[in-house]
Design an enzyme around this catalytic site. Structure first.
Site, PDB file in Angstrom:
ATOM      1  N   SER A  57       0.806  -1.220   0.000  1.00 47.66           N
ATOM      2  CA  SER A  57       0.000   0.000   0.000  1.00 47.66           C
ATOM      3  C   SER A  57       0.840   1.272   0.000  1.00 47.66           C
ATOM      4  O   SER A  57       0.411   2.300  -0.527  1.00 47.66           O
ATOM      5  CB  SER A  57      -0.923   0.015   1.214  1.00 47.66           C
ATOM      6  N   HIS A  68      -6.451 -10.573   4.503  1.00 46.33           N
ATOM      7  CA  HIS A  68      -5.250 -11.185   5.078  1.00 46.33           C
ATOM      8  C   HIS A  68      -5.620 -12.293   6.069  1.00 46.33           C
ATOM      9  O   HIS A  68      -4.892 -13.264   6.239  1.00 46.33           O
ATOM     10  CB  HIS A  68      -4.394 -10.135   5.788  1.00 46.33           C
TER      11      HIS A  68
END
Lengths: 543, 233
Positions: free
Chosen positions: A115, A352
């Site tokens: 990110s 995740h």
């Protein structure tokens, strides 16, 4: 099974595309819907040249962290099924935007990105390494000395230089990689507060991310004295703003992370006029946007709750839609316009953890926030871009029948094309889900079962397959089966989508490098021109 | 499930960890034995998973160390009643913290009562109190019942606020958790409490997926085990 059919074509000018709300499907209706889509697209194409040159007074960049195309598709179906529809024909609000492109997300040093590097690309127009924020690829991660002179200028900073109002809203920590890349420059994404300095080989005199948020105006004081800092900053991450002493946290009496003795929340209210700091729902609700010019909201010590867990939060916290609405009401007071970044940060976290229900319900709330923003602004003067920073190894597979619960096990069709009465079985004789992950922790048991593992945590399941016959896979505690056993599921490297509406949105087209998103915002919003910043890309460059 | 069929742990407690020297109020030592009964062939000597737990209770904290595991679990009851769960990895000088939503998402629906007592009070209340007061050679209050397809037998010791024996039998496995010894003053037990990690780096569970270069995360990926994590396997 025959689906009730008919469609309701909804088009708002050229801003939104055709929405199909299926009621009765027939061969004729499919044909007519297809033709209507093309007719609508022809109008969009005809107006594209004019749209490309229209100036956007306001810019809102929405980022669904980890919201790959498969996530969008699955969320679309889940939202539809929650409305009582079959699901597949549904569209999330932002999917109705007329302009669409694909974004190549790789970092300068990684095929599958993170990110920090991706948001740096979107905010500055310059791709960078994974793990670094607001700096270019010449920086060595963790080395403060290498950072000097390699800070890149972000769209939010240009907006501030141009006298616009600015804001950041996220469900993650405000100091987390994606929101931080709008306002901070740091050689490692994990340098969120001064206590983190010990993590790095050379922290030098680099300033932690939380401090950079609060001290934002100071960096511009000499050259751009009118820069007054972010008007809105809301999300989680309170711990990086308060001291590491018992009782520092107003909610649970715990400790923050700051070792420098500073309470950045009080500094925020002291530094600005008409400033407020809130940390719970009641305080948030009490904020009057008309009388608040700088709002800091830190609703959790770390990340905010998943949307489906908000009702059980002890202090209460607003939804992403609520925060977006409040932010716009504060920002829109500036006649020069505003730049707002809104992130749904926890789609990524749920993936995740291979927990599809939380990922998809957060994606649905993200779409609600986009709708809130669209309806709260003038579509003729506000460019709204919706995208993801990267994807996840989240798949939608098998041959489930139409309308099969997207979180459920696959029920296929028989040879006549009708839904079977029982679940599809794999070669091992066990059922399987439509949604899955190619890597991650693997399936394990659900809550409500007091076992030794429930006390001591859940191990990664290396076996891949499990017998799900008696398992409710639509339960919020369900964790999908995974292929490769890893401690956490990983990002994926394929392209993500960009959706856009408003002035300049036709610049979003085709296959784009992710850093081109900045250039769309810059061109549509005339950001560099308004900032008087010229073509400079980095702070270190001469005028 | 979880590969415990082939897991046999030699009961050697690793006590070389540095202590934070907090004043622990009490200490209890338990033995867990779990047997895979999903198939006749699974019930063999190799099918038993046997381990020991040491549990420290002090003030608003509970810390649990499983023998041979590379980390201990700490639960902290906060002033507003919320519960923090942390996993302390001394060899990596790192603490993994679980926010309430992350714990819920992982099925780690901890409660203070459940953590402090090593058994979920809500489940205990749902079981039937029997007239017998003995189980496995211990005395206490016996509770029995079936929940979520599991047959529970729990011998509760009110004075200690701890279970003496927990039997959980499902279609696939049978767990027996037995109190070996307990000490009203932890220091009387002679066991060194593992570090509580207060000075370690923090890593949110939610952030593990975004920290693929972190040494602990790399170790977790490499071993394929998040919990329990055995460095020597």
């Amino acid at each position: 099974m025959k689906f009730q059919s008919s469609r309701i074509a909804v088009a708002v000018g050229l801003a939104l595309s055709t929405l199909f709300v299926s009621a009765e499907e027939t061969p004729d209706s499919w044909y007519e819907e297809g033709a209507a889509i093309v007719k609508h697209n022809a109008k969009v194409a005809a107006g594209a040249k004019r749209n490309a040159h229209k100036r956007a007074k306001n810019i809102i960049l929405f980022v669904g962290d980890g919201m790959g195309v498969s996530t969008v598709t699955a969320a679309r179906i889940l939202e539809g099924q929650m409305k009582g529809m079959s699901g597949e024909e549904n569209a999330l609000f932002f999917e109705k935007f007329a302009n669409l492109a694909l974004s190549k997300t790789y970092n300068t040093n990684q095929q599958t990105p993170d990110s920090a590097g991706t948001m740096t690309a979107m905010m500055s127009g310059i791709k960078s390494d994974a793990g670094v924020i607001g700096v270019n690829q010449n920086v060595v991660r963790g080395d403060c000395d290498s950072q000097k002179g390699n800070e890149v200028v972000t769209a939010l900073e240009l907006a501030e230089m141009g006298g616009m109002s600015t804001g950041v809203v996220t469900t993650a920590r405000l100091t987390h990689a994606t929101p931080a890349a709008t306002y901070a420059h740091i050689m490692d994404r994990n340098f969120e507060d001064d206590r983190d300095a010990s993590k790095f080989s050379n922290p030098g005199d680099c300033v932690d991310i939380a401090r950079q948020l609060v001290e934002f105006p100071q960096r511009f004081a000499q050259q751009y004295p009118w820069v007054d800092g972010l008007e809105v900053a809301m999300g989680g991450g309170r711990r990086s703003f308060i001291q590491r002493v018992d009782g520092a946290d107003p909610e649970d009496g715990g400790r923050g992370e700051r070792l420098d003795g500073r309470d950045l929340t009080s500094e925020w209210t002291a530094d600005y006029n008409n400033a407020a700091y809130v940390w719970n729902q009641a305080q948030f609700d009490a904020i009057d946007p008309a009388r608040t010019d700088h709002l800091l909201g830190l609703f959790e010590m770390s990340h905010m709750e998943y949307n489906m867990d908000r009702p059980t939060d002890s202090g209460g916290e607003p939804s992403l839609s609520d925060m977006t609405d409040k932010a716009i009401k504060i920002l829109e007071k500036n006649r020069k316009g505003f730049f707002l970044h809104v992130e749904s940060g926890r789609i990524d976290h749920a993936h995740h953890a291979t927990n599809p229900k939380r990922a998809l319900t957060d994606a649905i709330e993200f779409a609600n926030a986009v709708k809130t923003a669209y309806e709260a602004t003038d579509p003729e003067e506000t460019l709204i871009i919706v995208t993801a920073d990267h994807s996840h190894v989240f798949t939608m597979a098998g041959y489930p029948t139409r309308g099969n619960p997207i979180l459920g096990k696959v029920v296929g069709n028989d040879s006549a094309g009708n839904a079977k009465s029982s679940e599809q079985l794999a070669a091992d004789g066990m059922p399987y889900t439509t949604l899955g992950y190619t890597n991650g922790r693997g399936f394990y048991e659900l809550p409500g079962q007091n076992t030794a593992d429930a006390i001591y945590g859940q191990p990664v399941n290396p076996q891949g397959r499990a017998n799900l016959t008696q398992v409710d896979t639509t339960d919020e505690g369900f964790h999908s089966e995974t292929g490769v056993p890893l401690g956490a599921e990983t990002h994926a490297g394929e392209d993500v989508a960009i959706y856009a509406t408003g002035p300049g949105s036709s610049l979003v087209n085709g296959l784009m490098e992710q850093n081109a998103i900045f250039h769309v915002m810059n061109q549509a919003g005339h950001l560099q021109d308004r900032a008087g910043h010229g073509p400079r890309r980095q702070f270190g460059e001469d005028e | 499930m979880h590969g415990f069929r082939c897991l046999k742990i030699v009961a050697v407690l690793v006590m070389a960890l540095p202590s934070s020297y907090l004043n622990a109020d009490m200490l209890a030592r338990y033995q867990l034995q779990r047997v895979d009964i999903s198939s006749p062939t699974a019930v063999s000597a190799a099918a038993a998973d046997q381990r020991e737990w040491l549990v420290w209770k002090y003030g608003n904290r509970v810390q649990l160390q499983q023998q041979g595991a590379a980390y201990s679990v700490v639960w902290i009851r906060m002033k507003n009643g919320s519960l923090e769960r942390k996993e302390v990895y001394p060899s990596f000088k790192t603490v993994v913290s679980y926010e309430p939503g992350d714990a819920a998402a992982l099925g780690l629906a901890d409660s203070w009562e459940g953590s402090a007592a090593l058994f979920d009070g809500a489940i205990l209340k749902s079981l039937e109190k029997k007239s017998s007061n003995q189980l496995g050679g211990y005395e206490g209050m016996l509770y029995e019942g079936t929940l979520h397809g599991r047959r529970y037998r729990v011998l509760w010791q009110p004075a200690k606020k701890l279970p003496a024996v927990i039997h959980i039998r499902s279609a696939r496995s049978e767990e027996r958790i037995s109190l070996i010894e307990s000490f009203d003053s932890a220091k009387d037990g002679g066991y060194i409490q593992p570090d509580t990690g207060d000075t370690y780096d923090d890593l949110d569970y939610a952030d593990i997926g975004d920290n693929e270069t972190h040494p602990l995360v790399q170790a977790l990926h490499r071993t394929g085990r998040h919990s329990p994590y055995y460095p020597n396997h």
